[in-house]
Design an enzyme around this catalytic site. Sequence first.
Site, PDB file in Angstrom:
ATOM      1  N   HIS A 397       0.816  -1.213   0.000  1.00 24.91           N
ATOM      2  CA  HIS A 397       0.000   0.000   0.000  1.00 24.91           C
ATOM      3  C   HIS A 397       0.854   1.270   0.000  1.00 24.91           C
ATOM      4  O   HIS A 397       0.333   2.371  -0.200  1.00 24.91           O
ATOM      5  CB  HIS A 397      -0.944   0.005   1.212  1.00 24.91           C
ATOM      6  N   ASP A 401      -2.060   1.855  -4.924  1.00 26.81           N
ATOM      7  CA  ASP A 401      -3.351   2.250  -4.358  1.00 26.81           C
ATOM      8  C   ASP A 401      -4.384   1.164  -4.597  1.00 26.81           C
ATOM      9  O   ASP A 401      -4.286   0.380  -5.559  1.00 26.81           O
ATOM     10  CB  ASP A 401      -3.838   3.557  -4.986  1.00 26.81           C
TER      11      ASP A 401
END
Length: 425
Positions: A397, A401
């Site tokens: 992450h 995204d």
Amino acid sequence: MALFTFKLPDIGEGISEAEIVGWHVKVGDRVEEDQPIADMMTDKATVEMESPVAGVVVRLAGEPGDQVPIGSMLVEIEIEGDVGAAPPPAAETMEAETPGEAAMKGAVAPIAATPPPEPVAAPALEPLNVEPGETVVTHKPVLASPAVRARAKELGIDLAQVKPTGDRIRHADLDAYLLYGAGQGYAPAGRSAKRADEAVKVIGMRRRIAENMAASKRHIPHFTYVEEIDVTALEGLREQLNAGRGERPKLTMLPLLIVAICKTLPEFPMLNARYDDEAGVVTRHGSVHLGLATQTDAGLMVPVIRDAQDRNIWQLAVEIRRLAEAARTGKAKSEELSGSTLTLTSLGPLGGIATTPVINRPEVAIIGPNRVVERPVFRGKEVVPAKLMNLSISCDHRVVDGWDAASFVQAVKRRLEAPAFIFVD
């Protein structure tokens, strides 16, 4: 007689040390030239070390799980004659040391082998007073209530042959004896065999896996996205291709999935990448070097399909089989086990409904297809059977995204559900 010190040679991978996975010899063993003496684990593979000389082993570097620096003593062997008469394969890494040289290097001076102690005879036991041909039978005390004893007598059962399930023989034990016979191999319903505790040292490949997985979870903030894909048409295509494959290998789902992934990745370059978190640099790779997580007896290994984007489904099928076999037999080369830019992990027939795979650091994504199942689905107003498969993707992450991961899987889904798009740009 002289002592020959076999030093751990440079295995050629730029490493500074290697781990002892296991010894083929022990102190006191006689070894011959070129005989295997130890298995050593590098960062990527296990290497079998062979003795350069013949002689008797007098000292070993450590136990399985210990690290041995390159150039340090691995094993000492007592040989006949002087050390100079036994040429080692690489003079710079395998040579004899005098006690003075060992002291200068901070090493322990060689010690002479200690002869094993003389065996001590066990004390003689007094003979039993038994007539020739007579059999001696000993029984432990049998605990049972008067009612159980009376029933056993009526049934003609020798209580010494009955296995109790508790502290004494009960009626249920008599019933089990009558059912199974001889008091052997039965246990009441609901019980399982008791096993002793076992301490297993985590070494070799298992330790590498543990360290890599811990580092991945410690450094990478994972998230996982799962989508359901209708692979009815794809499975039909696969069956047709297999029917006319000739001498080519049988197709599984993986080659078709890999082609779909490779055709989709140019739209999502952030997924085919490696992240150097110390330098703060993400390298987005143009070629797809696909890691294929493979289960072996030693643990999970990840052989790499180089330039997967340039291979067709049949070439991928051949390479998948070749790499999997090399990994499982321990014949995979170090360069075949490194350099992946994206990893695919599949449990095959075990599958599962959904998985949350752990990223193969320093990559930023890992894809996991799950088991194909047949379930009823609506097509318009009709309910029809369909073959469905969940596809999982775990991402880093920090650099990927959720929208990008979801969009990528949806694009792969469109290709898999309309498989003609797998073969066209």
